[in-house]
Design a protein around this motif. Structure first.
Motif, short mmCIF file in Angstrom:
data_model
loop_
_atom_site.label_atom_id
_atom_site.label_comp_id
_atom_site.label_asym_id
_atom_site.label_seq_id
_atom_site.Cartn_x
_atom_site.Cartn_y
_atom_site.Cartn_z
N PHE A 123 0.80 -1.19 -0.01
CA PHE A 123 -0.15 0.02 -0.01
C PHE A 123 0.75 1.08 0.00
O PHE A 123 1.57 1.47 0.99
N VAL A 177 0.81 5.24 0.16
CA VAL A 177 -0.03 6.41 0.27
C VAL A 177 0.55 7.59 -0.31
O VAL A 177 0.35 8.87 -0.12
N THR A 235 10.87 -0.39 5.12
CA THR A 235 9.60 -0.69 5.90
C THR A 235 9.04 -2.32 5.47
O THR A 235 8.00 -2.49 6.07
N LEU A 289 8.31 -4.78 8.17
CA LEU A 289 7.50 -4.33 9.26
C LEU A 289 6.27 -4.79 8.96
O LEU A 289 5.83 -5.32 7.81
N ARG A 290 5.33 -4.14 9.66
CA ARG A 290 3.88 -4.39 9.60
C ARG A 290 3.33 -3.66 8.28
O ARG A 290 4.13 -2.73 7.66
N ALA A 291 2.39 -4.34 7.88
CA ALA A 291 1.93 -3.86 6.34
C ALA A 291 1.67 -2.43 6.30
O ALA A 291 1.95 -1.64 5.28
N ASP A 292 1.09 -1.78 7.42
CA ASP A 292 0.81 -0.26 7.25
C ASP A 292 1.99 0.63 7.71
O ASP A 292 1.73 1.94 7.61
N TYR A 293 2.93 0.18 8.10
CA TYR A 293 4.12 1.09 8.30
C TYR A 293 4.60 1.36 6.83
O TYR A 293 5.16 2.64 6.79
N ALA A 346 2.89 1.98 4.49
CA ALA A 346 1.71 3.08 4.04
C ALA A 346 2.09 4.39 4.93
O ALA A 346 2.29 5.46 4.15
N ILE A 347 2.56 4.30 5.88
CA ILE A 347 2.90 5.56 6.77
C ILE A 347 4.17 6.11 6.18
O ILE A 347 4.36 7.21 6.10
N ALA A 348 5.10 5.29 5.99
CA ALA A 348 6.20 5.60 5.46
C ALA A 348 5.95 6.39 4.07
O ALA A 348 6.69 7.53 3.81
N PHE A 408 3.40 7.87 2.97
CA PHE A 408 2.88 9.12 3.33
C PHE A 408 4.09 10.03 3.60
O PHE A 408 3.87 11.30 3.29
N GLY A 409 4.68 9.79 4.59
CA GLY A 409 5.95 10.76 4.91
C GLY A 409 6.77 11.04 3.75
O GLY A 409 7.23 12.39 3.70
N VAL A 410 6.97 10.15 2.72
CA VAL A 410 7.65 10.49 1.56
C VAL A 410 7.18 11.64 0.82
O VAL A 410 7.71 12.63 0.40
N VAL A 421 4.99 13.72 1.99
CA VAL A 421 4.87 15.26 2.69
C VAL A 421 6.24 15.73 2.35
O VAL A 421 6.57 17.04 2.18
N TYR A 435 -5.08 2.14 16.58
CA TYR A 435 -4.07 1.16 16.03
C TYR A 435 -4.29 -0.25 16.86
O TYR A 435 -4.45 -1.13 16.13
N PHE A 468 -5.90 7.07 8.90
CA PHE A 468 -5.38 8.59 8.15
C PHE A 468 -6.41 9.63 8.41
O PHE A 468 -6.37 10.61 8.20
N ILE A 508 -5.24 -3.46 4.91
CA ILE A 508 -4.85 -2.32 3.90
C ILE A 508 -6.16 -1.70 3.26
O ILE A 508 -6.37 -0.54 3.05
N PHE A 525 -8.30 6.67 4.35
CA PHE A 525 -7.50 7.64 3.36
C PHE A 525 -9.00 8.37 2.72
O PHE A 525 -8.82 9.59 2.73
N LEU A 544 1.41 13.49 10.02
CA LEU A 544 2.93 12.80 9.90
C LEU A 544 3.76 12.76 11.24
O LEU A 544 3.85 11.70 11.73
N PHE A 575 9.47 13.30 9.63
CA PHE A 575 9.81 12.48 8.84
C PHE A 575 11.16 11.52 9.21
O PHE A 575 11.20 10.41 9.18
N LEU A 602 10.62 9.38 12.17
CA LEU A 602 10.04 8.04 11.76
C LEU A 602 11.01 7.12 10.98
O LEU A 602 11.13 5.95 11.31
N LEU A 660 11.92 3.32 12.51
CA LEU A 660 11.71 2.30 11.92
C LEU A 660 13.01 1.54 11.53
O LEU A 660 13.08 0.37 11.39
#
Lengths: 332, 250, 303
Positions: free
Chosen positions: A36, A38, A92, A95-99, A101-103, A105-107, A109, C27, C35, C109, C116, C239, C284, C287, C291
């Protein structure tokens, strides 16, 4: 049909096909692999900016402008975006599937932020202009110009489509699907699932970068405002409408959603007085947001649905786990 | 064993499984009398665990019914079943490992009326002194045997009429298994009806009144525990057609 | 180094922390990254603004500033109403969208994607109703009081910090000392076992939505009071919220708050060192580092 209308239709289709390329990229990540993303807008932006930097004439007020051929720009865009996707995925995917997505999203932004603030490279809020357009010497003849540009995009989409279909049916594509459908089964096949996913994520990202580049060269001008989260959302809507996992669906969905989007602009705008047009634009986004949620609820497999290639065999292998890894549960 | 007693729990033509088109339990008629201790045996994949999970509400029931003391609980939501007196102890992850022993018990006591909660928690501590020794210990730090104690205590706190355990001996050393089974027998002696799914046939038969054998999702054989141990059918169905003399070894 | 940086960081961090608690709770119980949580912040702020305006128009006395603060009684009263309304909004979204998807056992997902979509629709709906022009709870300007050691803060800022601290303690007690809190932890650890133990997961899920949305609303009001109210205010916080929730360890309330403060302080430091326009990149970077180095977060369990 008047020349203007043909030119407009060609323009519309060309634009729609640039979205189709993004959709094909997203389909490799999501449709084939279940990853996924985002941050589609961010990856598209990387491609657009890299290609713009490589191909624009030398600019005194910012870095670059290397004046290279358009094809070099596109190739560079795909490579750079593929590399960026690889890095994000490497960080990522385990890691978990939605990490992921979050990462991503961060990209998106962060890319937006860089485009906006790193003025010496990206031109800041004003963006980069004078991006060479294919067949620019024909710009005086709108019909020929728009038809030739459409031709370029048709060739790009067709080549991508054929390549992706080939990949999908190759052993690589089959393993990818197997991983998406059932990780235990895939691991039992003795394949390294993480490596395959990472490859798919990078290839999908490279295609998105290419899409950003073709769009930038078609429009001739880019700015950070083009790469807001709305773009990500539009591409998602296109893929979901067309049917994720299906390359023809990805192309069809892009044309359809872009058509609805363009048509709704006029329709909604006409409902509001001129000083309320910002509201009209917001309402349009509300409607498309609700539309996507409704599709997820009512028709999760999209219009064309997914082509079943290896999944039947795997479904038999491990029926109980299907709901856990498949994007949609089977209809009762 | 003596005369007709009311059925504590029964299933009628029970069909259950995770997927609608793939039943794992395929039409089981089963009944247990009040105060009885019955073990459910069967080869791997026979659907023993699915059978008890379906009764507990963790696996979808496709057709048939489960009755608890004459009351149809088939459609009762999972979390309501314990209020009707049906307690279930899953095979693995049967305690809340991140919470303290005390919180595990308080959590379970929550379904009781307010005034009974602290008394029942105290009762259970009296019954399991090991747990009472360190109530604030995180349950995840308990040994395997103590975990089973906590899981059973958690289930007993509501004073259930029927207690179902899914392989309580899994992963325990033989000595601990003996302790757990002795504890279960003692609980059974206080009047709690117990259904026990087990692979550990020998030890389980020693405490059980009766055994039921599931094969391929169907009830194939039932009988008193004492005679079943010597039964050649058990050997054939459960241990795969070996001479009856070796049947007692699991 | 400017000591004022610490105050700015703490205040931003308190808002991020309150929002991150909601993210971490949804979560850990619903098992997907929501989101649309940022939109609860924005909606909370606008709902409080609208209610406060309504109260003010009913009685002018409610607009008279209380003591040293910039707002009158209309705001605290409006906050109570807005918390309830935001919680109701979260329940509505769950009933219309996430609930049906859950019932169908949709993949994580799909839930993320739905959130979203909900995020976009809710945010644009605010833009449609209120336009994108920034608005304020109060036009009154406040003088920052010297606190010693070079620190200065306005009464509104100090109040916000105090409210955030009280809320974190209250939520922590709720989770560790009450029946519903134990139920929430139980569902978060093992939903099946929780069901067997007699816990109604639907009730727990409703509680989590209401709690998360209520905290988001308060974070939104704080942001509105100390900065401004815009339709994008929640989305722009998303974020940092995710960074804080992951840094704190998914499911940990004290972790989310502490990580929120860390993110807030890091942002303030980043603003000082490289400029305000790069604020969003700080979250970011955090994050990425989490990670890379400790994906389970400060207080999380390794999986």
């Amino acid at each position: 049909m008047s020349v203007e209308l043909v030119a407009y239709v060609a323009f519309f289709l060309t634009m729609a096909l640039t979205y189709a390329v993004m959709c094909l990229g997203l389909n490799v990540q999501w449709g084939q692999t279940g990853l996924f993303n985002v941050g589609v807008a961010g990856f598209v932006a990387i491609g657009a900016y890299v290609s713009a930097l490589l191909t624009t004439p030398d600019a005194p007020d910012r870095f670059g402008g290397f004046g290279l051929p358009i094809l070099v720009g596109w190739l560079g865009a795909a490579l750079a975006t593929g590399l960026a996707s690889f890095l994000v995925g490497w960080l990522t995917i385990r890691l978990r599937a939605d990490y992921l997505a979050i990462a991503t999203f961060g990209v998106a932004v962060t890319v937006q932020l860089v485009a906006l603030n790193l003025q010496s490279i990206t031109g800041g809020p004003f963006g980069i202009g004078f991006i060479p357009r294919p067949f620019a010497n024909l710009a005086g003849d709108p019909l020929a110009f728009s038809l030739l540009n459409l031709g370029v995009l048709i060739v790009v989409v067709a080549l991508l489509y054929l390549a992706l279909e080939h990949l999908l049916r190759s052993p690589w594509g089959r393993v990818l699907r197997a991983i998406r459908e059932d990780e235990t089964a895939a691991l039992a096949l003795g394949k390294n699932a993480t490596r395959f996913r990472l490859q798919a994520f990078a290839i999908g990202g490279a295609i998105m970068g290419l899409a950003g580049a073709t769009q930038a060269h078609f429009v001739g001008f880019i700015a950070p405002d083009n790469y807001v989260p709305l773009l990500t959302f539009q591409v998602w809507a296109m893929l979901i409408v067309g049917g994720s996992g299906n390359n023809r669906g990805a192309i069809l969905g892009a044309i359809l959603v872009w058509g609805i989007w363009a048509a709704s602009a006029g329709a909604i705008a006409s409902l509001f007085p001129p000083d309320q047009q910002a509201r009209a634009a917001a309402l349009r986004i509300v409607l498309i947001g609700i539309g996507l949620c409704a599709i997820l609820l009512l028709r999760p497999r999209g219009i064309l649905g997914e082509e079943r290639i290896v999944s039947r065999h795997l479904a038999r292998l491990k029926p109980a786990r299907r709901t856990a890894s498949n994007p949609t549960s089977p209809e009762p | 064993m003596t005369g007709p007693q009311p059925s504590a729990l029964s299933t009628r033509a029970l069909v259950a499984g995770y997927e609608p088109d793939l039943p794992i339990v395929r039409g089981v008629d089963f009944s247990i009398r009040s105060g009885e201790l019955v073990i459910v045996l069967g080869p791997n994949g026979a659907g023993k665990s699915t059978f008890v999970k379906a009764i507990a509400g963790l696996v979808p029931i496709h057709s048939g019914a489960t009755m608890l003391g004459g009351f149809d609980i088939t459609a009762v939501p999972t979390h309501e079943k314990i209020r009707h007196g049906l307690a279930f102890v899953p095979q693995t992850e049967n305690i809340f490992a991140t919470m303290s022993i005390h919180d595990n018990l308080l959590l379970a006591a929550n379904v009781l009326p307010k005034e009974k909660r602290s008394r029942r928690v105290a009762d259970l501590y009296a019954m399991f002194p090991d747990l009472a020794a360190r109530p604030s210990l995180r349950a995840g730090q308990l040994s395997g045997g103590q975990r089973q104690m906590l899981a059973v205590a958690r289930a007993l706190i509501v004073e259930p009429s029927v207690l179902i355990l899914d392989e309580p001996s899994a992963g325990l050393s033989p000595k601990i298994v003996q302790e757990v089974f002795a504890q279960l027998k003692a609980i059974n002696d206080t009047g709690v009806t117990i259904i026990l799914v087990e692979q550990n046939v020998k030890a389980a038969l020693a405490i059980a009144d009766r055994a039921a054998i599931l094969v391929e999702g169907q009830l194939r054989h039932e009988g008193p525990a004492a005679t079943l141990a010597e039964d050649p059918i058990v050997a054939e169905l459960y241990l795969g057609a070996r001479p009856a003399g070796k049947a007692a070894t699991p | 180094m400017n000591p004022q940086l610490i105050m700015d960081g703490l205040i931003a961090g308190a808002m991020i922390g309150l929002g991150a608690i909601g993210i971490t709770l949804t979560y850990s119980i619903l098992r997907f990254a929501n989101f649309a949580h940022g939109e609860m912040i924005s909606w909370g702020a606008y709902l409080a603004l609208a209610t406060s305006g309504l109260l003010g128009s009913l009685s002018g006395a409610l607009l008279k500033p209380i003591g040293p603060f910039s707002f009158g009684w209309s705001l605290p009263l409006a906050v109570l109403a807005a918390v309830a309304l935001t919680a109701g909004l979260a329940l509505l979204v769950d009933a219309l969208l996430f609930g049906p998807l859950r019932k169908r056992r949709s993949a994580v997902i799909i839930m993320v994607m739905a959130s979203f979509g909900a995020s976009l629709a809710l945010r644009s709906l605010l833009e449609f109703i209120f336009t994108s022009k920034p608005v304020y709870f109060s036009k009154a300007l406040q003088i920052a009081l010297p606190l010693g050691g070079g620190l200065r803060a306005t009464p509104d800022q100090l109040l916000s910090l105090a409210v955030a601290a009280i809320l974190v303690v209250a939520i922590h007690i709720l989770l560790t000392r009450t029946a519903i809190g134990r139920s929430m932890r139980a569902v978060s650890e093992n939903q099946q076992l929780a069901g067997v133990a007699g816990i109604d997961a639907r009730k727990v899920i409703r509680t989590v939505w209401m709690l998360g949305a209520g905290l988001a609303c308060i974070a939104g009001v704080m942001a509105g009071l100390l900065v401004q109210i815009r339709p994008y205010m929640g989305f722009d916080l998303l974020l940092p919220l995710f960074a804080a929730a992951i840094l704190g360890g998914i499911g940990s309330v004290p972790g989310a708050m502490l990580a929120g403060l860390i993110v807030g302080l890091a942002e303030a430091l980043g603003v000082q060192l490289i400029g305000a326009e790069w604020r969003a990149a700080v979250a970011f970077m955090i994050l990425v580092f989490v990670l890379l180095l400790r994906p389970q977060g400060l207080f999380g369990r390794a999986e």
